[in-house]
Write an enzyme that holds these catalytic residues in place. Structure first.
Site, PDB file in Angstrom:
ATOM      1  N   SER A 167      -7.785  -1.465  -3.686  1.00  0.00           N
ATOM      2  CA  SER A 167      -6.978  -1.769  -2.492  1.00  0.00           C
ATOM      3  C   SER A 167      -7.029  -0.596  -1.517  1.00  0.00           C
ATOM      4  O   SER A 167      -6.031   0.102  -1.289  1.00  0.00           O
ATOM      5  CB  SER A 167      -5.546  -2.081  -2.913  1.00  0.00           C
ATOM      6  OG  SER A 167      -5.510  -3.154  -3.817  1.00  0.00           O
ATOM      7  N   GLY A 169      -7.244  -0.304   1.746  1.00  0.00           N
ATOM      8  CA  GLY A 169      -6.377  -0.293   2.915  1.00  0.00           C
ATOM      9  C   GLY A 169      -5.001   0.249   2.593  1.00  0.00           C
ATOM     10  O   GLY A 169      -4.436   1.059   3.340  1.00  0.00           O
ATOM     11  N   ASP A 170      -4.449  -0.184   1.463  1.00  0.00           N
ATOM     12  CA  ASP A 170      -3.135   0.288   1.044  1.00  0.00           C
ATOM     13  C   ASP A 170      -3.143   1.779   0.740  1.00  0.00           C
ATOM     14  O   ASP A 170      -2.230   2.517   1.139  1.00  0.00           O
ATOM     15  CB  ASP A 170      -2.681  -0.478  -0.200  1.00  0.00           C
ATOM     16  CG  ASP A 170      -2.328  -1.914   0.104  1.00  0.00           C
ATOM     17  OD1 ASP A 170      -1.301  -2.152   0.754  1.00  0.00           O
ATOM     18  OD2 ASP A 170      -3.078  -2.813  -0.326  1.00  0.00           O
ATOM     19  N   THR A 171      -4.152   2.230  -0.001  1.00  0.00           N
ATOM     20  CA  THR A 171      -4.153   3.629  -0.404  1.00  0.00           C
ATOM     21  C   THR A 171      -4.460   4.557   0.768  1.00  0.00           C
ATOM     22  O   THR A 171      -3.953   5.688   0.817  1.00  0.00           O
ATOM     23  CB  THR A 171      -5.150   3.866  -1.554  1.00  0.00           C
ATOM     24  OG1 THR A 171      -6.431   3.329  -1.206  1.00  0.00           O
ATOM     25  CG2 THR A 171      -4.670   3.191  -2.828  1.00  0.00           C
ATOM     26  N   ALA A 174      -1.166   4.816   2.542  1.00  0.00           N
ATOM     27  CA  ALA A 174      -0.280   5.689   1.773  1.00  0.00           C
ATOM     28  C   ALA A 174      -0.673   7.153   1.923  1.00  0.00           C
ATOM     29  O   ALA A 174       0.187   8.032   2.015  1.00  0.00           O
ATOM     30  CB  ALA A 174      -0.326   5.290   0.304  1.00  0.00           C
TER      31      ALA A 174
END
Length: 398
Positions: A167, A169-171, A174
């Site tokens: 994932s 995009g999420d990391t 973050a």
């Protein structure tokens, strides 16, 4: 685990309200650097990440929730919202990755929280950011990857866009959120002021898209899917050997000359088709075919040794078994073994980057159950005794 290592952020308390990946991964990064991360989970099943991962037993939680303590709190009811306010009032950092407007709906508007705790740093992660015409839309990592330009260019030219196996995009979101927290902590050290960090998934992806926008703006070029290569960057590809695949990156002039020598074809370095970076880019497919013909007659081990002998960036394509067995990973402790509460000893990636004076590390395993530290945290921070906690539990607040 390294319980004696307190880390660079040992004096920082973080309250993590987010779920799934972006918020919790930001919390993981801060926790790895020593912060006391209090993970707030909904009563009952807890964070959905507890059920994520591949394989029969879901172990991904053990990575993203390491170095955290868990409390439960029902943020959808006034009593839970008030409990959260009390917790946040004693925090240095608040992490959240809910849909914009959710904190405000719950009576936890950042402006109000900052009035109560002026030094608070609030890291907000969302699909499209906190303002703009798309702010209220639901957004997951994959949508951010699509809007930020990542998905369109990943995959083979004759096939639909592919996704990365993690994932990303999420990391990325973050990670930028974590960077914002560190910058805001520095600002607070000088001024005493907290602030709000607004990180959008699509913008985090956009930030790593290199020349994609100016190439179109100036040259009218729209990057397309190019499979395993970067157009114009040659040679840099995965090549077939007798017994597997091998990655070679020889696109710099001096390195390509060494690669030509390693191949026993030194004349390639002076061939007009391949003598310069621009020329190699124009004849990329032809050059890859030459290299692929050469590697196909050798084993991975043979090619690897030739690349090492001639100082050419190259390497095998690793999966988890190769990582665990590799002596370099072992020497640098890139993979460590953590004693978890649910699965016993479990191998996972270490904490990065490496700091010489205040090294990061894994000091505690992930909480085994939601609310594992209710008594410890609500008692020590908020002064609630066992009777008060029992009443909150009976009322469905925790």
């Amino acid at each position: 685990m390294t319980p004696s290592n307190r880390g660079a952020l040992a004096d920082i308390r973080v309250v993590e309200l987010g779920q799934l990946i972006a918020g919790p991964f930001c919390g993981q990064l801060l926790g790895d650097m020593g912060a006391d991360v209090i993970k707030v989970e909904p009563p009952g099943a807890g964070d959905p990440m507890r059920l994520w991962g591949q394989g029969e037993e879901k172990v991904q939680w053990e990575v993203i929730a390491r170095n955290k303590r868990s409390v439960t709190c029902n943020l959808r009811i006034p009593e839970g919202q008030q409990l959260a306010r009390q917790l946040i009032a004693k925090a240095d950092v608040l992490i959240e990755n809910f849909k914009p407007g959710t904190l405000e709906k719950w009576g936890l508007a950042p402006e109000d929280l900052l009035r109560e705790n002026p030094g608070l740093i609030i890291a907000r992660m969302s699909g499209y950011g906190q303002n703009g015409p798309y702010a209220a839309r639901a957004g997951f990592g994959g949508i951010g990857e699509a809007m930020g330009g990542w998905r369109y260019i990943v995959g083979e030219p004759d096939r639909p866009p592919a996704r990365m196996g993690v994932s990303i995009g999420d990391t990325l979101c973050a990670t930028y959120g974590c960077m914002g927290v560190l910058a805001a902590l520095h600002h607070r050290e000088r001024t005493g002021e907290g602030q709000i960090i607004d990180t959008a998934l699509y913008e985090a992806v956009l930030q790593v898209m290199e020349g994609l926008v100016p190439e179109y703006d100036h040259n009218g070029v729209i990057r397309e899917r190019s499979g395993s290569i970067l157009p114009g960057i040659a040679p840099s590809n995965v090549y077939k050997c007798k017994d597997g695949m091998f990655m070679i990156g020889g696109n710099k002039d001096e390195i390509f000359a060494r690669l030509a020598k390693a191949m026993g074809q030194e004349e390639l370095a002076s061939d007009p088709r391949f003598a310069t970076h621009i020329a190699r880019g124009k004849h990329q497919r032809e050059l890859d075919e030459i290299i692929n013909h050469w590697t196909a007659q050798r084993t991975v081990a043979e090619v690897k040794q030739l690349m090492i002998d001639h100082s050419i960036p190259a390497g095998r394509l690793y999966c988890a078994p190769e990582m665990i067995e590799d002596p370099h990973f072992q020497a640098r402790k890139a993979i460590i073994e953590v004693e978890t509460k649910r699965f016993g000893k479990l191998k996972m990636q270490n904490a990065f980057p490496k700091l010489s004076k205040t090294p990061s590390g894994v000091r505690r395993p992930a909480p085994a159950i939601p609310g594992e530290h209710n008594a410890e945290i609500y008692g020590a921070l908020l002064g609630l005794d066992a009777t008060a906690l029992e009443k909150l539990n009976e009322a469905g607040v925790i």
